[in-house]
Design a protein around this motif. Structure first.
Motif: not given
Length: 512
Positions: A362-375
Protein backbone atom coordinates in the motif's frame (compact mmCIF):
# COMPACT_ATOMS: atom_id res chain seq x y z
CA UNK A 1 5.84 -16.96 -51.86
CA UNK A 2 6.20 -13.24 -51.45
CA UNK A 3 8.01 -11.34 -54.19
CA UNK A 4 10.81 -8.86 -53.51
CA UNK A 5 8.68 -5.73 -53.92
CA UNK A 6 6.05 -7.01 -51.49
CA UNK A 7 8.65 -7.94 -48.89
CA UNK A 8 10.47 -4.62 -49.27
CA UNK A 9 7.27 -2.60 -48.79
CA UNK A 10 6.24 -4.73 -45.83
CA UNK A 11 9.62 -4.25 -44.15
CA UNK A 12 9.52 -0.50 -44.86
CA UNK A 13 6.19 -0.20 -43.01
CA UNK A 14 7.46 -2.24 -40.06
CA UNK A 15 10.70 -0.25 -40.00
CA UNK A 16 8.72 2.98 -40.00
CA UNK A 17 6.73 1.78 -37.00
CA UNK A 18 9.96 0.97 -35.15
CA UNK A 19 11.43 4.40 -35.89
CA UNK A 20 8.27 6.12 -34.72
CA UNK A 21 8.33 4.12 -31.47
CA UNK A 22 11.85 5.40 -30.81
CA UNK A 23 10.62 9.00 -31.10
CA UNK A 24 7.71 8.46 -28.70
CA UNK A 25 9.41 10.44 -25.97
CA UNK A 26 9.07 13.59 -28.08
CA UNK A 27 5.28 13.38 -27.81
CA UNK A 28 4.53 15.88 -25.04
CA UNK A 29 7.86 15.38 -23.23
CA UNK A 30 7.46 15.77 -19.50
CA UNK A 31 9.91 16.83 -16.81
CA UNK A 32 7.65 15.45 -14.09
CA UNK A 33 8.75 12.75 -11.70
CA UNK A 34 7.93 9.19 -12.80
CA UNK A 35 4.30 8.31 -12.16
CA UNK A 36 1.87 5.63 -13.25
CA UNK A 37 -0.34 8.35 -14.71
CA UNK A 38 2.55 9.59 -16.85
CA UNK A 39 3.61 6.14 -18.09
CA UNK A 40 0.18 4.57 -18.58
CA UNK A 41 -1.85 7.64 -19.63
CA UNK A 42 0.78 9.93 -21.23
CA UNK A 43 0.01 12.45 -18.46
CA UNK A 44 -3.57 12.77 -19.78
CA UNK A 45 -2.19 15.13 -22.42
CA UNK A 46 -3.47 13.85 -25.80
CA UNK A 47 -5.44 16.31 -27.91
CA UNK A 48 -8.27 15.43 -30.33
CA UNK A 49 -6.12 14.20 -33.23
CA UNK A 50 -3.85 11.99 -31.15
CA UNK A 51 -6.80 10.67 -29.12
CA UNK A 52 -8.70 9.83 -32.32
CA UNK A 53 -5.68 7.99 -33.69
CA UNK A 54 -5.03 6.10 -30.45
CA UNK A 55 -8.64 5.25 -29.62
CA UNK A 56 -9.43 4.17 -33.18
CA UNK A 57 -6.19 2.23 -33.44
CA UNK A 58 -6.93 0.51 -30.13
CA UNK A 59 -10.57 -0.39 -30.79
CA UNK A 60 -10.06 -1.63 -34.36
CA UNK A 61 -7.56 -4.44 -33.92
CA UNK A 62 -5.70 -6.49 -36.51
CA UNK A 63 -7.73 -9.56 -35.63
CA UNK A 64 -10.94 -7.60 -36.19
CA UNK A 65 -9.72 -6.65 -39.65
CA UNK A 66 -9.04 -10.34 -40.35
CA UNK A 67 -12.01 -11.95 -38.58
CA UNK A 68 -14.80 -9.77 -39.98
CA UNK A 69 -13.96 -10.38 -43.67
CA UNK A 70 -13.37 -14.03 -42.80
CA UNK A 71 -16.84 -14.22 -41.28
CA UNK A 72 -18.29 -12.46 -44.32
CA UNK A 73 -16.49 -14.95 -46.57
CA UNK A 74 -17.88 -17.92 -44.69
CA UNK A 75 -21.32 -16.74 -43.52
CA UNK A 76 -22.34 -13.67 -45.50
CA UNK A 77 -24.62 -11.06 -43.93
CA UNK A 78 -24.24 -11.94 -40.20
CA UNK A 79 -20.62 -10.73 -40.35
CA UNK A 80 -21.77 -7.15 -40.77
CA UNK A 81 -23.08 -6.98 -37.20
CA UNK A 82 -19.73 -5.29 -36.52
CA UNK A 83 -20.80 -2.21 -38.45
CA UNK A 84 -23.84 -1.26 -36.30
CA UNK A 85 -21.94 -2.44 -33.23
CA UNK A 86 -19.14 0.06 -33.80
CA UNK A 87 -21.66 2.76 -34.66
CA UNK A 88 -23.51 2.18 -31.37
CA UNK A 89 -20.20 2.57 -29.56
CA UNK A 90 -19.89 6.20 -30.66
CA UNK A 91 -22.84 7.74 -28.73
CA UNK A 92 -22.03 5.51 -25.76
CA UNK A 93 -18.47 6.79 -25.78
CA UNK A 94 -19.75 10.37 -26.15
CA UNK A 95 -21.65 10.02 -22.87
CA UNK A 96 -19.75 7.47 -20.81
CA UNK A 97 -16.11 8.19 -21.60
CA UNK A 98 -16.38 11.94 -21.13
CA UNK A 99 -18.19 11.58 -17.80
CA UNK A 100 -15.83 8.90 -16.53
CA UNK A 101 -12.81 10.98 -17.59
CA UNK A 102 -14.03 13.93 -15.51
CA UNK A 103 -14.37 11.81 -12.38
CA UNK A 104 -11.05 10.05 -12.97
CA UNK A 105 -9.16 13.30 -13.51
CA UNK A 106 -10.68 14.96 -10.44
CA UNK A 107 -9.68 12.10 -8.15
CA UNK A 108 -6.55 10.80 -9.85
CA UNK A 109 -8.14 7.50 -10.94
CA UNK A 110 -6.21 5.53 -13.55
CA UNK A 111 -8.47 2.48 -13.99
CA UNK A 112 -12.17 1.68 -13.96
CA UNK A 113 -11.63 -0.29 -10.76
CA UNK A 114 -10.27 2.89 -9.13
CA UNK A 115 -13.59 4.56 -9.92
CA UNK A 116 -15.58 1.61 -8.55
CA UNK A 117 -13.48 1.65 -5.36
CA UNK A 118 -14.21 5.34 -4.84
CA UNK A 119 -17.86 5.21 -5.90
CA UNK A 120 -18.95 2.30 -3.73
CA UNK A 121 -16.23 2.16 -1.07
CA UNK A 122 -15.93 -1.59 -1.75
CA UNK A 123 -12.45 -3.10 -2.17
CA UNK A 124 -13.97 -6.47 -3.09
CA UNK A 125 -16.07 -5.01 -5.93
CA UNK A 126 -13.08 -3.05 -7.22
CA UNK A 127 -10.96 -6.21 -7.15
CA UNK A 128 -13.41 -8.26 -9.24
CA UNK A 129 -13.70 -5.41 -11.74
CA UNK A 130 -9.90 -5.29 -12.10
CA UNK A 131 -9.46 -9.06 -12.32
CA UNK A 132 -12.30 -9.41 -14.82
CA UNK A 133 -10.66 -6.78 -17.01
CA UNK A 134 -7.28 -8.52 -16.85
CA UNK A 135 -8.86 -11.93 -17.51
CA UNK A 136 -10.75 -10.65 -20.55
CA UNK A 137 -7.75 -8.75 -21.93
CA UNK A 138 -5.12 -11.50 -21.98
CA UNK A 139 -6.68 -13.71 -24.71
CA UNK A 140 -7.48 -10.55 -26.67
CA UNK A 141 -3.76 -9.70 -26.54
CA UNK A 142 -2.86 -13.19 -27.81
CA UNK A 143 -5.30 -12.78 -30.69
CA UNK A 144 -3.28 -9.86 -32.03
CA UNK A 145 -0.40 -12.27 -32.60
CA UNK A 146 -2.74 -14.79 -34.19
CA UNK A 147 -4.04 -12.07 -36.51
CA UNK A 148 -0.52 -11.20 -37.62
CA UNK A 149 0.41 -14.83 -38.21
CA UNK A 150 -2.77 -15.72 -40.11
CA UNK A 151 -2.58 -12.71 -42.40
CA UNK A 152 1.13 -12.94 -43.16
CA UNK A 153 1.04 -16.70 -43.66
CA UNK A 154 -1.77 -16.38 -46.19
CA UNK A 155 0.16 -13.66 -48.01
CA UNK A 156 3.36 -15.68 -48.11
CA UNK A 157 5.26 -13.13 -46.01
CA UNK A 158 5.50 -15.25 -42.86
CA UNK A 159 8.34 -17.81 -43.06
CA UNK A 160 7.49 -21.37 -42.10
CA UNK A 161 8.85 -23.08 -39.03
CA UNK A 162 11.29 -21.58 -36.55
CA UNK A 163 12.15 -18.66 -38.84
CA UNK A 164 8.55 -17.44 -38.73
CA UNK A 165 8.44 -17.78 -34.96
CA UNK A 166 11.60 -15.69 -34.69
CA UNK A 167 10.00 -12.99 -36.86
CA UNK A 168 7.01 -12.91 -34.49
CA UNK A 169 9.24 -12.71 -31.44
CA UNK A 170 11.32 -9.93 -33.02
CA UNK A 171 8.20 -7.86 -33.82
CA UNK A 172 6.93 -8.12 -30.27
CA UNK A 173 10.38 -7.59 -28.77
CA UNK A 174 10.68 -4.21 -30.49
CA UNK A 175 7.19 -3.31 -29.28
CA UNK A 176 8.00 -4.47 -25.75
CA UNK A 177 11.13 -2.31 -25.55
CA UNK A 178 9.35 0.80 -26.82
CA UNK A 179 6.40 0.29 -24.47
CA UNK A 180 8.67 -0.43 -21.51
CA UNK A 181 10.54 2.82 -22.03
CA UNK A 182 7.81 5.21 -23.16
CA UNK A 183 4.55 3.68 -21.96
CA UNK A 184 1.41 4.79 -23.79
CA UNK A 185 3.30 7.30 -25.90
CA UNK A 186 4.82 4.44 -27.96
CA UNK A 187 1.51 3.02 -29.32
CA UNK A 188 0.20 6.57 -29.70
CA UNK A 189 2.83 7.57 -32.24
CA UNK A 190 2.60 4.16 -33.97
CA UNK A 191 -1.17 4.66 -34.30
CA UNK A 192 -0.49 7.54 -36.71
CA UNK A 193 1.33 5.17 -39.08
CA UNK A 194 -1.41 2.58 -38.62
CA UNK A 195 -4.10 5.06 -39.64
CA UNK A 196 -2.23 6.25 -42.73
CA UNK A 197 -1.24 2.75 -43.85
CA UNK A 198 -4.68 1.21 -43.30
CA UNK A 199 -6.69 4.05 -44.86
CA UNK A 200 -4.42 4.31 -47.92
CA UNK A 201 -3.99 0.59 -48.55
CA UNK A 202 -7.64 -0.31 -48.00
CA UNK A 203 -8.89 2.48 -50.24
CA UNK A 204 -6.50 1.34 -53.00
CA UNK A 205 -7.41 -2.33 -52.63
CA UNK A 206 -11.15 -1.62 -52.69
CA UNK A 207 -10.80 0.56 -55.78
CA UNK A 208 -8.78 -2.13 -57.61
CA UNK A 209 -11.28 -4.85 -56.66
CA UNK A 210 -14.21 -2.81 -57.93
CA UNK A 211 -12.33 -1.94 -61.11
CA UNK A 212 -11.35 -5.53 -61.89
CA UNK A 213 -14.65 -7.16 -60.93
CA UNK A 214 -16.92 -4.61 -62.62
CA UNK A 215 -18.39 -2.68 -59.70
CA UNK A 216 -20.21 -3.54 -56.46
CA UNK A 217 -23.17 -5.14 -58.25
CA UNK A 218 -20.93 -7.68 -59.93
CA UNK A 219 -19.17 -8.41 -56.63
CA UNK A 220 -22.38 -9.15 -54.73
CA UNK A 221 -23.89 -11.11 -57.63
CA UNK A 222 -20.80 -13.29 -57.86
CA UNK A 223 -20.73 -13.86 -54.11
CA UNK A 224 -24.45 -14.66 -54.02
CA UNK A 225 -23.95 -17.42 -56.58
CA UNK A 226 -21.31 -19.06 -54.41
CA UNK A 227 -23.11 -18.59 -51.07
CA UNK A 228 -26.56 -19.36 -52.36
CA UNK A 229 -28.22 -15.94 -52.58
CA UNK A 230 -30.09 -15.59 -49.26
CA UNK A 231 -26.86 -15.90 -47.26
CA UNK A 232 -26.07 -12.30 -48.27
CA UNK A 233 -29.27 -11.20 -46.50
CA UNK A 234 -30.37 -11.71 -42.91
CA UNK A 235 -33.20 -14.17 -42.45
CA UNK A 236 -35.90 -13.38 -39.85
CA UNK A 237 -34.42 -16.08 -37.60
CA UNK A 238 -30.99 -14.41 -37.69
CA UNK A 239 -32.20 -10.91 -36.80
CA UNK A 240 -32.45 -11.33 -32.97
CA UNK A 241 -28.92 -12.74 -32.82
CA UNK A 242 -27.64 -9.96 -35.08
CA UNK A 243 -29.28 -7.20 -33.02
CA UNK A 244 -28.31 -8.54 -29.58
CA UNK A 245 -24.75 -9.29 -30.72
CA UNK A 246 -24.35 -5.73 -31.99
CA UNK A 247 -25.79 -4.15 -28.83
CA UNK A 248 -24.01 -6.45 -26.38
CA UNK A 249 -20.66 -6.07 -28.13
CA UNK A 250 -20.98 -2.28 -28.05
CA UNK A 251 -21.71 -2.26 -24.31
CA UNK A 252 -18.82 -4.65 -23.67
CA UNK A 253 -16.25 -2.77 -25.75
CA UNK A 254 -16.24 0.32 -23.54
CA UNK A 255 -15.60 -1.82 -20.44
CA UNK A 256 -12.30 -3.24 -21.75
CA UNK A 257 -9.33 -1.78 -19.83
CA UNK A 258 -7.41 -0.95 -23.02
CA UNK A 259 -10.26 1.16 -24.41
CA UNK A 260 -10.66 3.02 -21.11
CA UNK A 261 -6.90 3.55 -20.90
CA UNK A 262 -6.88 5.14 -24.36
CA UNK A 263 -9.82 7.32 -23.34
CA UNK A 264 -8.27 8.39 -20.02
CA UNK A 265 -5.19 9.63 -21.92
CA UNK A 266 -7.22 12.44 -23.53
CA UNK A 267 -6.71 15.98 -22.27
CA UNK A 268 -10.36 16.57 -21.44
CA UNK A 269 -13.98 15.50 -21.85
CA UNK A 270 -14.47 17.90 -24.76
CA UNK A 271 -11.71 16.08 -26.65
CA UNK A 272 -13.44 12.76 -26.02
CA UNK A 273 -16.75 14.08 -27.33
CA UNK A 274 -15.06 15.36 -30.50
CA UNK A 275 -13.34 12.01 -30.99
CA UNK A 276 -16.57 10.08 -30.44
CA UNK A 277 -18.19 12.04 -33.25
CA UNK A 278 -15.26 11.25 -35.58
CA UNK A 279 -14.90 7.53 -34.74
CA UNK A 280 -17.31 6.37 -37.50
CA UNK A 281 -14.50 6.99 -39.99
CA UNK A 282 -12.87 3.83 -38.54
CA UNK A 283 -16.22 2.03 -38.84
CA UNK A 284 -16.17 2.77 -42.57
CA UNK A 285 -12.85 0.92 -42.76
CA UNK A 286 -14.39 -2.08 -41.04
CA UNK A 287 -17.27 -2.12 -43.52
CA UNK A 288 -14.79 -2.10 -46.41
CA UNK A 289 -12.89 -5.02 -44.89
CA UNK A 290 -16.18 -6.92 -44.69
CA UNK A 291 -16.84 -6.05 -48.34
CA UNK A 292 -13.45 -7.53 -49.26
CA UNK A 293 -14.59 -10.81 -47.69
CA UNK A 294 -17.55 -10.77 -50.08
CA UNK A 295 -15.16 -9.91 -52.95
CA UNK A 296 -12.98 -12.92 -52.05
CA UNK A 297 -16.05 -15.10 -52.51
CA UNK A 298 -16.86 -13.47 -55.85
CA UNK A 299 -13.35 -14.07 -57.21
CA UNK A 300 -13.35 -17.73 -56.22
CA UNK A 301 -10.71 -17.55 -53.49
CA UNK A 302 -10.52 -20.90 -51.69
CA UNK A 303 -9.47 -20.37 -48.09
CA UNK A 304 -8.19 -23.41 -46.18
CA UNK A 305 -10.68 -25.34 -44.07
CA UNK A 306 -11.14 -23.57 -40.75
CA UNK A 307 -9.07 -20.60 -41.97
CA UNK A 308 -11.61 -18.18 -43.45
CA UNK A 309 -9.64 -15.23 -42.03
CA UNK A 310 -7.04 -15.97 -44.74
CA UNK A 311 -9.52 -15.16 -47.52
CA UNK A 312 -8.73 -11.44 -47.83
CA UNK A 313 -4.94 -11.84 -47.62
CA UNK A 314 -5.23 -14.47 -50.37
CA UNK A 315 -7.36 -12.03 -52.40
CA UNK A 316 -4.77 -9.28 -51.94
CA UNK A 317 -1.95 -11.64 -52.89
CA UNK A 318 -3.84 -12.71 -56.02
CA UNK A 319 -5.05 -9.35 -57.37
CA UNK A 320 -2.71 -6.68 -56.05
CA UNK A 321 0.73 -5.62 -57.31
CA UNK A 322 3.60 -6.50 -54.97
CA UNK A 323 4.14 -3.05 -53.39
CA UNK A 324 0.45 -2.59 -52.62
CA UNK A 325 0.16 -6.09 -51.17
CA UNK A 326 3.18 -5.39 -48.97
CA UNK A 327 1.55 -2.16 -47.79
CA UNK A 328 -1.63 -4.03 -46.85
CA UNK A 329 0.23 -6.72 -44.91
CA UNK A 330 2.40 -4.11 -43.22
CA UNK A 331 -0.67 -2.07 -42.27
CA UNK A 332 -2.38 -5.09 -40.71
CA UNK A 333 0.78 -5.99 -38.78
CA UNK A 334 1.16 -2.45 -37.44
CA UNK A 335 -2.56 -2.59 -36.74
CA UNK A 336 -1.86 -5.38 -34.25
CA UNK A 337 1.01 -3.61 -32.52
CA UNK A 338 -1.05 -0.62 -31.32
CA UNK A 339 -3.83 -2.52 -29.49
CA UNK A 340 -1.36 -5.13 -28.22
CA UNK A 341 0.75 -2.42 -26.57
CA UNK A 342 -2.27 -0.66 -25.05
CA UNK A 343 -3.70 -3.96 -23.80
CA UNK A 344 -0.47 -4.87 -22.02
CA UNK A 345 -0.26 -1.39 -20.48
CA UNK A 346 -3.90 -1.53 -19.34
CA UNK A 347 -3.54 -5.00 -17.80
CA UNK A 348 -0.34 -3.97 -16.01
CA UNK A 349 -1.91 -0.76 -14.69
CA UNK A 350 -4.96 -2.60 -13.36
CA UNK A 351 -2.72 -5.11 -11.59
CA UNK A 352 -0.53 -2.45 -10.00
CA UNK A 353 -3.32 -0.09 -8.89
CA UNK A 354 -5.96 -2.57 -7.82
CA UNK A 355 -4.02 -5.65 -6.72
CA UNK A 356 -0.41 -4.74 -5.88
CA UNK A 357 -0.98 -1.37 -4.17
CA UNK A 358 -4.33 -2.37 -2.65
CA UNK A 359 -3.27 -5.72 -1.15
CA UNK A 360 0.52 -6.18 -1.38
CA UNK A 361 2.36 -2.85 -0.97
CA UNK A 362 0.00 0.00 0.00
CA UNK A 363 2.88 2.42 0.53
CA UNK A 364 4.55 1.82 -2.85
CA UNK A 365 6.04 5.05 -4.22
CA UNK A 366 4.99 6.29 -7.69
CA UNK A 367 8.42 5.31 -9.01
CA UNK A 368 8.03 1.75 -7.71
CA UNK A 369 4.52 1.51 -9.16
CA UNK A 370 5.87 2.44 -12.60
CA UNK A 371 8.68 -0.10 -12.27
CA UNK A 372 6.24 -2.89 -11.35
CA UNK A 373 3.85 -1.87 -14.15
CA UNK A 374 6.66 -2.03 -16.70
CA UNK A 375 7.62 -5.51 -15.53
CA UNK A 376 4.03 -6.75 -15.62
CA UNK A 377 3.48 -5.24 -19.08
CA UNK A 378 6.55 -7.06 -20.35
CA UNK A 379 5.40 -10.29 -18.73
CA UNK A 380 1.98 -9.95 -20.39
CA UNK A 381 3.59 -9.73 -23.83
CA UNK A 382 5.84 -12.70 -23.16
CA UNK A 383 2.83 -14.64 -21.90
CA UNK A 384 0.88 -13.81 -25.06
CA UNK A 385 3.72 -15.08 -27.25
CA UNK A 386 4.00 -18.28 -25.19
CA UNK A 387 0.23 -18.73 -25.34
CA UNK A 388 0.19 -18.48 -29.14
CA UNK A 389 3.07 -20.91 -29.60
CA UNK A 390 1.93 -23.33 -26.90
CA UNK A 391 -1.80 -23.68 -27.51
CA UNK A 392 -4.13 -24.15 -30.47
CA UNK A 393 -5.42 -21.03 -32.23
CA UNK A 394 -8.96 -22.11 -31.40
CA UNK A 395 -8.18 -22.01 -27.68
CA UNK A 396 -7.34 -18.30 -27.88
CA UNK A 397 -10.47 -17.62 -29.95
CA UNK A 398 -12.66 -19.51 -27.45
CA UNK A 399 -11.19 -17.60 -24.52
CA UNK A 400 -11.67 -14.29 -26.32
CA UNK A 401 -15.35 -15.14 -26.92
CA UNK A 402 -15.69 -15.82 -23.20
CA UNK A 403 -13.78 -12.60 -22.47
CA UNK A 404 -16.44 -10.56 -24.25
CA UNK A 405 -19.14 -12.19 -22.11
CA UNK A 406 -17.12 -11.71 -18.93
CA UNK A 407 -16.22 -8.05 -19.44
CA UNK A 408 -19.88 -7.20 -20.00
CA UNK A 409 -20.64 -8.27 -16.43
CA UNK A 410 -18.84 -5.24 -14.97
CA UNK A 411 -21.14 -2.87 -16.90
CA UNK A 412 -23.54 -2.38 -13.94
CA UNK A 413 -20.74 -1.44 -11.53
CA UNK A 414 -18.95 0.92 -13.93
CA UNK A 415 -21.45 2.39 -16.40
CA UNK A 416 -24.59 2.30 -14.27
CA UNK A 417 -22.52 3.50 -11.33
CA UNK A 418 -21.71 6.69 -13.23
CA UNK A 419 -25.34 7.77 -12.94
CA UNK A 420 -26.75 6.15 -9.83
CA UNK A 421 -25.48 4.62 -6.60
CA UNK A 422 -28.74 2.96 -5.69
CA UNK A 423 -27.39 -0.53 -6.41
CA UNK A 424 -25.75 -1.95 -3.31
CA UNK A 425 -22.08 -3.00 -3.77
CA UNK A 426 -22.79 -6.45 -2.33
CA UNK A 427 -25.72 -6.81 -4.70
CA UNK A 428 -23.47 -5.83 -7.60
CA UNK A 429 -21.02 -8.53 -6.50
CA UNK A 430 -23.81 -11.09 -6.45
CA UNK A 431 -25.05 -10.00 -9.87
CA UNK A 432 -21.51 -10.15 -11.26
CA UNK A 433 -21.06 -13.69 -9.95
CA UNK A 434 -24.35 -14.90 -11.40
CA UNK A 435 -23.64 -13.22 -14.74
CA UNK A 436 -20.15 -14.74 -14.97
CA UNK A 437 -21.36 -18.26 -14.21
CA UNK A 438 -24.44 -18.05 -16.42
CA UNK A 439 -22.59 -16.49 -19.36
CA UNK A 440 -19.77 -19.03 -19.18
CA UNK A 441 -22.23 -21.92 -18.93
CA UNK A 442 -24.23 -20.75 -21.96
CA UNK A 443 -21.16 -20.27 -24.15
CA UNK A 444 -19.55 -23.59 -23.20
CA UNK A 445 -22.85 -25.47 -23.57
CA UNK A 446 -23.17 -24.24 -27.15
CA UNK A 447 -19.68 -25.41 -28.04
CA UNK A 448 -18.04 -22.01 -27.48
CA UNK A 449 -20.53 -20.08 -29.53
CA UNK A 450 -21.42 -16.64 -28.22
CA UNK A 451 -24.87 -16.87 -29.85
CA UNK A 452 -27.10 -19.24 -27.87
CA UNK A 453 -30.63 -20.59 -27.71
CA UNK A 454 -32.70 -19.80 -24.62
CA UNK A 455 -35.30 -22.53 -24.47
CA UNK A 456 -37.48 -22.51 -27.58
CA UNK A 457 -36.89 -18.81 -28.27
CA UNK A 458 -34.66 -17.22 -30.89
CA UNK A 459 -30.87 -17.19 -30.78
CA UNK A 460 -29.40 -14.23 -28.87
CA UNK A 461 -26.01 -13.05 -27.64
CA UNK A 462 -25.03 -14.93 -24.47
CA UNK A 463 -23.28 -11.89 -22.97
CA UNK A 464 -26.41 -9.75 -23.15
CA UNK A 465 -28.58 -12.52 -21.67
CA UNK A 466 -26.10 -12.88 -18.79
CA UNK A 467 -26.09 -9.09 -18.29
CA UNK A 468 -29.88 -9.02 -17.98
CA UNK A 469 -29.68 -11.78 -15.36
CA UNK A 470 -26.84 -9.89 -13.65
CA UNK A 471 -28.92 -6.71 -13.40
CA UNK A 472 -32.00 -8.60 -12.20
CA UNK A 473 -30.03 -10.19 -9.37
CA UNK A 474 -28.38 -6.86 -8.48
CA UNK A 475 -31.75 -5.05 -8.28
CA UNK A 476 -33.41 -7.83 -6.26
CA UNK A 477 -30.46 -8.17 -3.88
CA UNK A 478 -30.34 -4.39 -3.40
CA UNK A 479 -33.98 -4.42 -2.30
CA UNK A 480 -33.30 -7.21 0.19
CA UNK A 481 -30.12 -5.62 1.60
CA UNK A 482 -31.83 -2.24 1.93
CA UNK A 483 -34.67 -3.81 3.90
CA UNK A 484 -32.14 -5.48 6.16
CA UNK A 485 -30.31 -2.19 6.67
CA UNK A 486 -26.92 -3.46 5.46
CA UNK A 487 -24.63 -0.41 5.29
CA UNK A 488 -22.84 0.77 2.14
CA UNK A 489 -19.33 2.11 1.77
CA UNK A 490 -18.63 5.83 1.50
CA UNK A 491 -18.92 7.56 -1.88
CA UNK A 492 -15.77 9.60 -2.64
CA UNK A 493 -16.56 10.58 -6.24
CA UNK A 494 -18.72 13.71 -5.75
CA UNK A 495 -21.25 12.29 -8.22
CA UNK A 496 -25.00 12.62 -7.58
CA UNK A 497 -26.63 9.61 -5.94
CA UNK A 498 -29.23 9.23 -8.68
CA UNK A 499 -29.42 9.93 -12.41
CA UNK A 500 -29.01 13.64 -13.08
CA UNK A 501 -28.88 15.62 -16.29
CA UNK A 502 -27.44 18.70 -14.60
CA UNK A 503 -24.44 20.03 -16.47
CA UNK A 504 -21.33 19.68 -14.31
CA UNK A 505 -18.25 21.84 -14.73
CA UNK A 506 -15.58 20.18 -16.83
CA UNK A 507 -11.96 19.90 -15.86
CA UNK A 508 -9.00 19.34 -18.10
CA UNK A 509 -6.39 21.06 -20.19
CA UNK A 510 -8.83 22.14 -22.84
CA UNK A 511 -11.40 23.70 -20.51
CA UNK A 512 -11.76 27.44 -21.17
Amino acid sequence: MADGAMTATFLAVIGGASLLAVTARRLHPSDRLPSLEGWALADRSLGPVWTWLLLGGTIFTAYTFAAIPGLAYGNGAPAFFAVPYTVIVCPLAFVLLSRLWSVARRHGYVTAADFVRGRYGSPALALVVALTGILATMPYLALQLLGIRAVLTAGGVYPRGAAGDLVMVALFAALAVATYRHGLRAPTVISALKAVAVFVSLTAVTWLVLDRLGGPGAVFDGAAERLGGPALLLTPEQQPAYATLALGSALALLMYPHVLTAGFAADGPRTLRKVSVALPAWTGLLALFGFLGIAALATGVRAPAGGAEAAVPMLVDRLMPGPLAGLVFGAITVGALVPAAVMSIAAATSFVRNVYVEYVHPTATPKRQVRIAKAVSLTAKVGAVAFVFGLRDQDAINLQLLGGVWILQIFPAVAVGLFTRRLHPRALLAGWGVGMVAGTFMVVREGFSSVVHLGTGPEIYAGLAALVLNLAVAVAATAVLSRLGVPRGADLTDLPSRLSLRRRPETGANTP
